[in-house]
Design a protein around this motif. Structure first.
Motif, PDB file in Angstrom:
ATOM      1  N   GLY A   1       0.878  -0.946  -0.069  1.00 39.19           N
ATOM      2  CA  GLY A   1      -0.012   0.059  -0.036  1.00 39.19           C
ATOM      3  C   GLY A   1       0.822   1.481   0.045  1.00 39.19           C
ATOM      4  O   GLY A   1       2.126   1.115  -0.269  1.00 39.19           O
TER       5      GLY A   1
ATOM      6  N   LEU B   1      -6.963  -2.663   2.989  1.00 37.47           N
ATOM      7  CA  LEU B   1      -6.243  -3.897   2.681  1.00 37.47           C
ATOM      8  C   LEU B   1      -7.620  -5.038   2.886  1.00 37.47           C
ATOM      9  O   LEU B   1      -8.219  -4.850   3.804  1.00 37.47           O
ATOM     10  CB  LEU B   1      -5.332  -4.212   3.620  1.00 37.47           C
TER      11      LEU B   1
ATOM     12  N   GLN C   1      -4.799  -5.276  -2.185  1.00 35.97           N
ATOM     13  CA  GLN C   1      -4.909  -3.871  -1.751  1.00 35.97           C
ATOM     14  C   GLN C   1      -5.748  -3.105  -2.723  1.00 35.97           C
ATOM     15  O   GLN C   1      -5.851  -3.161  -4.017  1.00 35.97           O
ATOM     16  CB  GLN C   1      -3.333  -3.019  -2.010  1.00 35.97           C
TER      17      GLN C   1
END
Length: 815
Positions: free
Chosen positions: A577, A632, A621
């Motif tokens: 991420g 997530l 993600q």
């Protein structure tokens, strides 16, 4: 006495099922049956060449067991060292394309001790007390045997009681069967474990499974078997041993179910065995006192016979002399004392002598057992009253002194007086009676016999042949070696010329490898030839150019997870991420978030039955989140969807179709894609504010998804299979297999494909410690290698940077 383990196994070799595969083995050590070692081995190769070589290593380990007499842990360490030695010796003598690496699981048992040893890619399921556990080697013990980087085997001591079992299997099955399902299969009744597991992995190319179990109590068996033998009643076993109600039958001890062959006579054999077990033992006859007394009485004549032997001989001599006296008396009565008596009928008129007396004590016990025979008539008077030797000699002397004319002439020639007799006459000549072979007349030289002429001729010919061979054979061999050397160089030059003109990368690599093999053989015949060295350098340079090995610009360590948690981290998925890298730890199981700013790690999701959180199986993600922040997505094994956003864990709405079996998930934009490999389908979910509550759309359904284990979606759908095959699905569901043309070694169990650009795809190949880049059409483009890639477990790409977990450390890669 220690009860032996029941053993069952099956294998799949090149898509063909067999009862016993080459990569599994069962061996026994030295010593008595209750103290010897039982060893069970399952090996697998990380490459096709390694898969073919694994059976040789299993045999070498079994042979080494026969010479070991030490503790179980010492035996396992010595066997793994022997496997390492065999693999390294093979790799040292082989070219790069033929080198191998292996993963091995060994189960050793002696008495009540059971130890499991694992190294490299390996897996086992242990069942104890009704609870199952999947066992894999943890880093750094997961390094393949032959790589030279592993510390040795990971040893675990297992509790093993009646009813417990251990399943050893090769790792391709783990990609097809989830751990929870695998644990459930291992806990099934013993006869259902292997058939159930086979039905789930029968499509694999290579798979080996071995089951070792300790028989349970007698009362755990079926009622039909229990009724066949009464409680506490001794029966006759087929093995020749008596067994009671508390012991397992031989069927339990020699358990090897047949998955593929049915025996038509099985029912007849079962009925025959049960009839044999139901038969009553034969009674042993008991002799009474009267029979024993008769036997003792019958042995008395045998004891007396030996002592009376001399007395019988004396009586026989006396009877013989008595007959002689009677014969003389008969001759005297006839008045023929000076003349030769008349024999035959004349003697019979003198009267028949009395029959010889029988000695009743001369009859033995053995002869008394025979039936009585009819007595035969005795000999006539002529045979019984023959004259003795002394009487014949007296008659000879009573003849006229001259004898016959012929006798007198013979006596005169021999030099004896008339009337005298001789027993032996000396011959004056040996002729006509015996003839020698002529060896006594052979010529002699210096006291030694000369050899025959033919032997001299043969020896001369042999010496001549040896001299001719010494002069001609070396030149002939040298000519043959020179011709062979020239043929090898010409063949290598032709292969190199073919490699320069063909366009197919796979054909070009094949021609170069064959040319290199010919040049290596030519080096063994002759060294230092400039022409051969030039060709060898050209071939090596062409292969290096095709390998296209690159080293990344930088590999930076973000943090080490070696001390995170109580057990080593073993990630099976990775996602990146903006601020965190997420790892799905399959060993715990849990989801770990690692900060890219300071490298700190924490657990953001863990299995919790109280909170209705299942075991996590896939992560992805989601940047385009309708709730405004990146999140997530976490999918658990009960088909529940969770989101970790803003430091909190939230349950999202999710509408799974009936029978959905999630294999992997991926995100593209706002949509969620779910791979269902068992049902050969890919679903797409549209996002809403509360998650994905609407029914999905089936965007892909094809048989090429049956073996898929990883999913990636951008403009196209890409999947990675457990055997290393990559599939690309374009519009309309058309499937293209990435050929990997030109690559030196095919992929082995690759991780999720990641897009580097619109035309390139990067894939982590953990078995070969590299990151491989392919073009979208499937052609091999290049590969990245680095020392820090050893033991890589997970890989992901975000933007222009890549992240990899290797050696318990999270690293950032700059291309």
């Amino acid at each position: 006495m220690t009860e032996p383990l029941q053993v069952g196994q099956f294998a799949i070799v090149d898509h063909e099922p067999v009862d016993r595969g080459p990569n599994a083995g069962t061996f026994h050590g030295r010593g008595p049956a209750d103290d010897r070692v039982e060893l069970f081995i399952v090996a697998e190769g990380t490459t096709p060449a390694g898969e073919a070589f694994a059976g040789h290593v299993v045999s070498a380990m079994g042979q080494a067991l026969a010479g070991l007499d030490m503790s179980l842990t010492g035996i396992l360490r010595r066997l793994f060292a022997e496997a390492e030695r065999v693999v390294l010796d093979w790799n040292r003598k082989s070219i790069a394309q033929h080198r191998v690496a292996l993963g091995i699981s060994c189960l050793a048992r002696r008495g009540g001790q059971v130890v499991l040893g694992q190294a490299g890619p390996a897996a086992a399921v242990a069942v104890h007390g009704g609870r199952s556990e999947v066992l894999r080697p943890e880093p750094p013990f997961d390094q393949p045997i032959g790589s030279g980087r592993g510390p040795g085997p990971l040893l675990r001591r297992l509790a093993f009681e009646p009813g417990d079992r251990v399943v050893l299997l090769s790792t391709p099955a783990l990609a097809e069967v989830e751990d929870e399902v695998l644990r459930g299969i291992a806990g099934l009744p013993l006869e259902e474990v292997l058939p159930d597991l086979y039905r789930r992995v029968q499509h694999l190319r290579h798979e080996t499974v071995l089951l070792a179990a300790l028989p349970g109590r007698r009362e755990d068996r079926s009622a039909a078997d229990t009724a066949g033998s009464g409680a506490g009643e001794a029966v006759i076993d087929a093995t020749g041993e008596a067994s009671g109600a508390g012991e397992g039958s031989r069927d339990d001890r020699l358990y090897q179910p047949s998955l593929f062959v049915e025996d038509d006579h099985q029912d007849e054999l079962v009925r025959a065995r049960r009839a044999l077990e139901a038969a009553a033992p034969r009674p042993i006859p008991v002799r009474n006192d009267a029979a024993a007394a008769e036997d003792e009485t019958a042995e008395v004549p045998l004891a007396l016979a030996a002592g009376e032997r001399r007395a019988r001989l004396a009586r026989v001599v006396a009877e013989s002399r008595d007959r002689a006296d009677r014969a003389r008396a008969a001759l005297g009565e006839a008045g023929a004392a000076a003349v030769r008596p008349t024999w035959g009928n004349a003697a019979a008129t003198a009267g028949t002598p009395p029959a010889p007396r029988r000695n009743p004590r001369a009859q033995s016990f053995t002869r008394s057992l025979a039936p009585p025979e009819t007595p035969k008539p005795g000999p006539s008077a002529e045979a019984r009253d023959l004259p003795l030797v002394d009487e014949l000699a007296a008659e000879r002397r009573a003849r006229p002194a001259g004898g016959t004319v012929s006798e007198q002439s013979v006596a005169r020639e021999a030099g004896f007086a008339p009337g005298s007799g001789t027993l032996v006459r000396v011959r004056s000549s040996m002729g006509g009676r015996w003839r020698g072979s002529g060896s006594l007349d052979r010529a002699r030289l210096g006291g030694y016999t000369l050899p025959p002429t033919w032997a001299v001729i043969m020896a001369g010919l042999a010496v001549l042949l040896v001299l001719v061979g010494i002069m001609t054979v070396p030149s002939m061999l040298e000519a043959d070696r020179g011709a062979e050397y020239s043929n090898l160089l010409n063949g290598a030059a032709q292969k190199l010329a073919v490699a320069r003109v063909v366009e197919d990368p796979a054909q070009r690599r094949t021609a170069l490898v064959e040319a290199q093999a010919l040049l290596l053989k030519a080096r063994e015949l002759q060294t230092g030839d400039p022409q051969a060295e030039t060709l060898f350098n050209e071939v090596a340079g062409a292969l290096n150019e095709m390998d296209r090995v690159r080293e990344p610009a930088a590999v930076e360590t973000i943090t080490s997870l070696e001390r995170f948690g109580e057990r080593p981290v073993a990630p099976s998925r990775m996602a990146a991420g903006p601020d965190y890298v997420y790892l799905l730890d399959a060993a715990t199981p849990q989801v770990i978030a690692v900060s890219l700013a300071d490298g700190s790690a924490r657990t953001v999701y863990a299995e919790d039955a109280g909170a209705k959180r299942g075991r996590p199986i896939a992560i992805a993600q989601l940047d385009a989140n309708d709730r405004g922040v990146p999140a997530l997505l976490i999918m658990d094994h009960e088909n529940r969807l969770w989101a970790w956003e803003n430091g909190q864990l939230t349950a999202l709405a999710f509408n799974p179709p009936s029978g959905l079996a999630v294999t992997d998930i991926a995100v593209r934009g706002r949509d969620l894609y779910v791979l269902d490999a068992p049902h050969k389908a890919v679903y797409r979910y549209a996002q809403e504010r509360d998650g994905f509550p609407n029914p999905p759309v089936k965007v892909l359904e094809t048989g090429d998804l049956a073996n898929a284990r990883r999913l990636f979606v951008d403009t196209e759908i890409l999947t990675a299979d457990a055997d290393g095959t990559l599939h690309r699905f374009i519009g309309g569901g058309v499937a293209l297999t990435l050929s990997q043309a030109g690559i030196d070694r095919k992929l082995v169990a690759p991780e999720t494909p990641q897009a580097l650009s619109d035309s390139e795809v990067a894939v982590l190949d953990p078995a070969n410690n590299r990151v491989v880049v392919f073009l979208r059409d499937g052609a091999f483009e290049r590969q990245y290698r680095h020392p820090d890639f050893a033991g890589a477990r997970a890989f992901t790409v975000r933007g222009g940077e890549a992240y990899i977990l290797s050696g318990s450390a999270l690293r950032r890669i700059t291309w």
